[in-house]
Scaffold this active site. Sequence first.
Site, PDB file in Angstrom:
ATOM      1  CG  ASP A 113      29.612 -71.824 -74.146  1.00 36.11           C
ATOM      2  OD1 ASP A 113      30.774 -72.162 -74.257  1.00 36.11           O
ATOM      3  OD2 ASP A 113      29.208 -72.686 -73.625  1.00 36.11           O
ATOM      4  CG  ASP A 176      35.906 -75.831 -74.379  1.00 39.52           C
ATOM      5  OD1 ASP A 176      36.986 -76.341 -72.999  1.00 39.52           O
ATOM      6  OD2 ASP A 176      35.862 -75.813 -74.357  1.00 39.52           O
TER       7      ASP A 176
HETATM    8  N1  GLY Z   1      32.911 -76.110 -75.761  1.00 41.78           N
HETATM    9  C1  GLY Z   1      33.972 -75.683 -77.018  1.00 41.78           C
HETATM   10  C2  GLY Z   1      33.915 -76.851 -77.881  1.00 41.78           C
HETATM   11  O1  GLY Z   1      33.489 -78.119 -78.056  1.00 41.78           O
HETATM   12  O2  GLY Z   1      35.031 -76.588 -77.853  1.00 41.78           O
END
Ligand code: GLY
Length: 403
Positions: A113, A176
């Site tokens: 992230d 993601d």
């Molecule tokens: N982890 C990113 C999302 O919840 O899309």
Amino acid sequence: MKNLAIYLIATLGLLGKAATAQVDASKELAYCTAQIQKTLKLTPVQKGSIPRSVIPGSADWKFVGYKDWCSGFWPGILWYGYEATGSKTLLNEATRFSAALQPLSEQHVIDHDLGFQIFNSYGNGYRLTGNSKFKAIILKAADTLATLFNPKVGTILSWPRAVPQMQWPQHNTIIDNMINLEMLFWASKNGGSRKLYDIALSHAKVTMANHFRPDYSAYHAVIYDKETGKKIKGLTHQGYADSSMWARGQSWAIYGYTMCFRETGYLPFLDFAQKVTDVYLDKLPADQVPYWDFNDPAIPNAPKDASAAAVVASGLLELATLVKDKVKAQKYRKAAEQMLASLSSPAYQSKDKNTAFLLHSTGHKPNGSEIDTSIIYADYYYIEALLRLKKLQMGMSLKSKLK
Ligand code: GLY
């Protein structure tokens, strides 16, 4: 019942306007910047209070610290607000909130992230100001993110920790993670190592080979043997089931492969971006905003995910500029505008319910958290999409600065 009502209001609203689906980007951007000003007034001044979400029926933001995975979206929104208005106040606030994230570039990386956190904040900040301190922070963060790359697998380890069902310490990669490749591509072209480009390219190629079912719907996560690099299995963490199409996961794939084609010119990514888009578009409900997971048997009484719609709208505005086939390009542009029209309708805009831009996003349904909620990343991609639309309507390239 409530979701059925939202669906009917939005659908009927859209049917009346389906032929045109015109979005007044300037008007909606003015709405966003007015909401930003209100949120700023509600945000405690002390360092480390960053708006993340607002639950239904409340107007109170949940604030998080700089380590939270969502910490980059609010500074990113402030940068976009500055780009839309040229406001000195927003420039100062964007700079102030970005500064709160600076320690991330000096710490041991805790997961993928870091890209969301640093590139949405400092990436936009550098793009708009050219501040060399911002550039140094992004380059440092890109090197840090790259330490999660496993060359035996060819992808970044998204979550370097035990997560239920993830067979830790085997290697996991989540869809993601595609978004965070943008910071690596950028760094490699702006003074960073060529290795960062190679890592991002490898991650995108290996993910393309392993992360999708035959119909091009994405698994949320794939587990690999960390020593041999062999795929063990595809599964979900935030979706309905291992075999289901989690809406935001698919949105990350659409946006991610569009961005990867922009950054590499590698044609299979362009083709793939269209394939992962088409399966999503084919299954959308009439109001163009997906249920949180396309396979939840509770549909039409399942919660929606406006954040997925915002991510896809922004991604498709770009995809429409990259696709050579004019009919397909027009299809993507029109779909994006219809999504934005729906998100800009009373069914989805927060207006005076709270000071976010949008209602009805779903964060982590299996965990019972942030369901049918205003969530900061929905707002981030909504304002990004509106800025993109405004640039396109003005005949500007997406890379240009509005102000
Ligand atoms: N982890 C990113 C999302 O919840 O899309």
